[in-house]
Design a protein around this motif. Sequence first.
Motif, PDB file in Angstrom:
ATOM      1  N   GLY A   1       0.797  -1.225   0.000  1.00  0.00           N
ATOM      2  CA  GLY A   1       0.000   0.000   0.000  1.00  0.00           C
ATOM      3  C   GLY A   1       0.823   1.265   0.000  1.00  0.00           C
ATOM      4  N   SER A   2       2.028   1.213   0.574  1.00  0.00           N
ATOM      5  CA  SER A   2       2.871   2.403   0.629  1.00  0.00           C
ATOM      6  C   SER A   2       4.317   2.000   0.849  1.00  0.00           C
ATOM      7  CB  SER A   2       2.412   3.351   1.743  1.00  0.00           C
ATOM      8  OG  SER A   2       2.425   2.696   2.988  1.00  0.00           O
ATOM      9  N   ILE A   3       5.213   2.884   0.456  1.00  0.00           N
ATOM     10  CA  ILE A   3       6.652   2.681   0.650  1.00  0.00           C
ATOM     11  C   ILE A   3       7.220   3.994   1.163  1.00  0.00           C
ATOM     12  CG2 ILE A   3       8.856   2.145  -0.444  1.00  0.00           C
ATOM     13  CD1 ILE A   3       7.296   0.554  -2.548  1.00  0.00           C
ATOM     14  N   VAL A   4       7.920   3.925   2.283  1.00  0.00           N
ATOM     15  CA  VAL A   4       8.564   5.104   2.875  1.00  0.00           C
ATOM     16  C   VAL A   4      10.063   4.846   2.879  1.00  0.00           C
ATOM     17  CG1 VAL A   4       8.808   6.524   4.932  1.00  0.00           C
ATOM     18  CG2 VAL A   4       6.551   5.630   4.297  1.00  0.00           C
ATOM     19  N   TYR A   5      10.842   5.797   2.385  1.00  0.00           N
ATOM     20  CA  TYR A   5      12.284   5.590   2.354  1.00  0.00           C
ATOM     21  C   TYR A   5      13.033   6.903   2.547  1.00  0.00           C
ATOM     22  CZ  TYR A   5      11.930   6.910  -2.678  1.00  0.00           C
ATOM     23  OH  TYR A   5      11.675   7.545  -3.876  1.00  0.00           O
ATOM     24  N   PHE A   6      14.312   6.758   2.931  1.00  0.00           N
ATOM     25  CA  PHE A   6      15.225   7.877   3.117  1.00  0.00           C
ATOM     26  C   PHE A   6      16.336   7.723   2.088  1.00  0.00           C
ATOM     27  CE2 PHE A   6      13.943   6.658   7.604  1.00  0.00           C
ATOM     28  CZ  PHE A   6      12.848   7.520   7.617  1.00  0.00           C
ATOM     29  N   SER A   7      16.691   8.809   1.426  1.00  0.00           N
ATOM     30  CA  SER A   7      17.617   8.706   0.303  1.00  0.00           C
ATOM     31  C   SER A   7      18.623   9.841   0.311  1.00  0.00           C
ATOM     32  CB  SER A   7      16.823   8.727  -1.014  1.00  0.00           C
ATOM     33  OG  SER A   7      17.678   8.778  -2.145  1.00  0.00           O
ATOM     34  N   ASP A   8      19.738   9.622  -0.386  1.00  0.00           N
ATOM     35  CA  ASP A   8      20.621  10.736  -0.694  1.00  0.00           C
ATOM     36  C   ASP A   8      19.964  11.581  -1.785  1.00  0.00           C
ATOM     37  OD1 ASP A   8      20.973   9.399  -3.113  1.00  0.00           O
ATOM     38  OD2 ASP A   8      22.973   8.662  -2.636  1.00  0.00           O
ATOM     39  N   LYS A   9      20.658  12.576  -2.293  1.00  0.00           N
ATOM     40  CA  LYS A   9      20.028  13.497  -3.249  1.00  0.00           C
ATOM     41  C   LYS A   9      19.950  12.933  -4.660  1.00  0.00           C
ATOM     42  CE  LYS A   9      20.752  17.934  -2.822  1.00  0.00           C
ATOM     43  NZ  LYS A   9      21.441  19.247  -2.675  1.00  0.00           N
ATOM     44  N   ALA A  10      20.668  11.841  -4.941  1.00  0.00           N
ATOM     45  CA  ALA A  10      20.603  11.202  -6.257  1.00  0.00           C
ATOM     46  C   ALA A  10      19.593  10.061  -6.189  1.00  0.00           C
ATOM     47  CB  ALA A  10      21.980  10.691  -6.679  1.00  0.00           C
ATOM     48  N   SER A  11      18.324  10.419  -6.141  1.00  0.00           N
ATOM     49  CA  SER A  11      17.271   9.442  -5.863  1.00  0.00           C
ATOM     50  C   SER A  11      16.515   8.995  -7.104  1.00  0.00           C
ATOM     51  CB  SER A  11      16.263  10.055  -4.878  1.00  0.00           C
ATOM     52  OG  SER A  11      15.700  11.237  -5.435  1.00  0.00           O
ATOM     53  N   GLU A  12      16.928   9.444  -8.279  1.00  0.00           N
ATOM     54  CA  GLU A  12      16.144   9.167  -9.487  1.00  0.00           C
ATOM     55  C   GLU A  12      16.015   7.683  -9.783  1.00  0.00           C
ATOM     56  OE1 GLU A  12      18.086  13.165  -9.740  1.00  0.00           O
ATOM     57  OE2 GLU A  12      18.812  11.113  -9.385  1.00  0.00           O
ATOM     58  N   GLY A  13      17.081   6.913  -9.541  1.00  0.00           N
ATOM     59  CA  GLY A  13      17.052   5.493  -9.854  1.00  0.00           C
ATOM     60  C   GLY A  13      16.054   4.722  -9.012  1.00  0.00           C
ATOM     61  N   ILE A  14      16.134   4.878  -7.686  1.00  0.00           N
ATOM     62  CA  ILE A  14      15.222   4.156  -6.808  1.00  0.00           C
ATOM     63  C   ILE A  14      13.796   4.669  -6.976  1.00  0.00           C
ATOM     64  CG2 ILE A  14      15.796   5.704  -4.882  1.00  0.00           C
ATOM     65  CD1 ILE A  14      14.712   2.019  -4.652  1.00  0.00           C
ATOM     66  N   SER A  15      13.620   5.971  -7.163  1.00  0.00           N
ATOM     67  CA  SER A  15      12.280   6.530  -7.335  1.00  0.00           C
ATOM     68  C   SER A  15      11.601   5.975  -8.573  1.00  0.00           C
ATOM     69  CB  SER A  15      12.361   8.058  -7.421  1.00  0.00           C
ATOM     70  OG  SER A  15      11.094   8.622  -7.681  1.00  0.00           O
ATOM     71  N   SER A  16      12.336   5.910  -9.675  1.00  0.00           N
ATOM     72  CA  SER A  16      11.775   5.383 -10.914  1.00  0.00           C
ATOM     73  C   SER A  16      11.471   3.894 -10.803  1.00  0.00           C
ATOM     74  CB  SER A  16      12.751   5.635 -12.068  1.00  0.00           C
ATOM     75  OG  SER A  16      12.267   5.088 -13.271  1.00  0.00           O
ATOM     76  N   GLY A  17      12.389   3.133 -10.179  1.00  0.00           N
ATOM     77  CA  GLY A  17      12.166   1.700 -10.032  1.00  0.00           C
ATOM     78  C   GLY A  17      10.944   1.384  -9.190  1.00  0.00           C
ATOM     79  N   LEU A  18      10.764   2.115  -8.089  1.00  0.00           N
ATOM     80  CA  LEU A  18       9.600   1.884  -7.226  1.00  0.00           C
ATOM     81  C   LEU A  18       8.306   2.270  -7.919  1.00  0.00           C
ATOM     82  CD1 LEU A  18      10.949   3.174  -3.787  1.00  0.00           C
ATOM     83  CD2 LEU A  18      10.668   0.799  -4.524  1.00  0.00           C
ATOM     84  N   GLN A  19       8.337   3.362  -8.672  1.00  0.00           N
ATOM     85  CA  GLN A  19       7.113   3.792  -9.349  1.00  0.00           C
ATOM     86  C   GLN A  19       6.682   2.776 -10.395  1.00  0.00           C
ATOM     87  OE1 GLN A  19       5.033   6.070  -8.643  1.00  0.00           O
ATOM     88  NE2 GLN A  19       3.724   5.793 -10.429  1.00  0.00           N
TER      89      GLN A  19
END
Length: 443
Positions: A179-197
């Motif tokens: 239902g949801s994913i909460v995470y903490f990231s460094d400023k280069a988050s494009e890779g994980i953000s795109s993969g999760l989406q």
Amino acid sequence: MQKAVTVVGRNPSTLLTELSKFCLPESSSKTLLFTLAPSPNVSPRQLSALTTSLTKHFPVHVGCISAPILLSGQRPAYCSISLALVDGIPFRSTIPGLPETQVGRWHAGRNRSLSDSGARLSDSLHANVSPADMLGTALMSDGKINWEKVWSVPPSLSLQTGPGPLPEDLRNLEPSTIGSIVYFSDKASEGISSGLQNAFPNAHKLALLASSTPFLTGRPFTLFHNGRVHSSGAVGVAFPSSTPLLDLAFPPLVALTPPLPVTSSEGNLLLSIDSRNPTRLLLSALQEKGITFCPNTAVAGKEGAFYVGVVENDNLAQVHRISSGDPSRGTIALDTNIAPREGSTIRLYQLPRKTHGVTISTVSESTPKPSLSVLVSAEVEPSPSPQESYPGDCGTALFDSFIAASENGIILSSGKSFASKNTSWTCTVPGGRVTLSWDPARN
């Protein structure tokens, strides 16, 4: 979310005293989600004692160092800890994002082979794009790369349309169960953000970009995962439950224009608004209100900063800072990777410089319970009365509320039952907040 609390105190010992009242179990199979916001005078030894006390009974944990939040008025918070005990799947990601843009002459003549550049980019957002296709036109005859062409890769190449890389712990999950994913990231988050989406389109994905910590821990960012400390990447928890309620809140922005359609945009540029020159439209709106604006800078002196807000169903869905404008060309550049697309409805806004910051108490009072809120911290002026007593001097605990902040911003990719589904954006407006809340009866 089983339990949540945000604890504020003058010093680390106050935090530990208040934390003991939380009745943490001696050992637990739950995952501990936490953020730690130390005051500037906290020593490395005290910081180590705090993190040890948090994690020693919870072998499974994820966390980060975050920024202090206002306690009341314009007084900065002291130390604070936010934590939650959750039933979730923790993960650690090393998926790279986009490297920081290099400026000046040095990068323009930088020698890099095609294979090296291809590996760096294809492993991140461009995993499904051939490096040859993406960099072929940017590779010059002398073997150097024209970086200006690299940065101008069309949006169609910048976004994955197929499966992207995922952290190992999330690869075998059934998307419909998350239902949801909460995470903490460094400023280069494009890779994980795109993969999760791409992997979990119906879940809300919420990230806090961890605070910068080079002068505190000697690391650019400080992330915690199952007893280890990391300087980069991301750590988080996937919640196998129903999709929580999602709420957005923004500081008191002043509208400069009525709602207007975007008629042309490219990359992070607004090329045309309502078939008009965007920069001249902004300058005209400011002139009407007697506000001065330097079009080639993101700072507007004493008048504050300016933003473009995306309006959906009469509500603000996204807010992007205006980084620069060019009256001759007419374009407005936004502090984002992708500007609102053609057909979007937007308004231009001003955020006055003297806007009061969001406080821990106001967030807790205005959100359902239990809830998790992340917000963009604001610059705080020093308190004129440092000896005055405030709530929190002796320790304050806000139960059923997880509240954390960072000066680097937050990222939201909303899921089902929300207007901005399937769009990922980074909020950097000071005081901007995203809250997830759960109905205990449904989980």
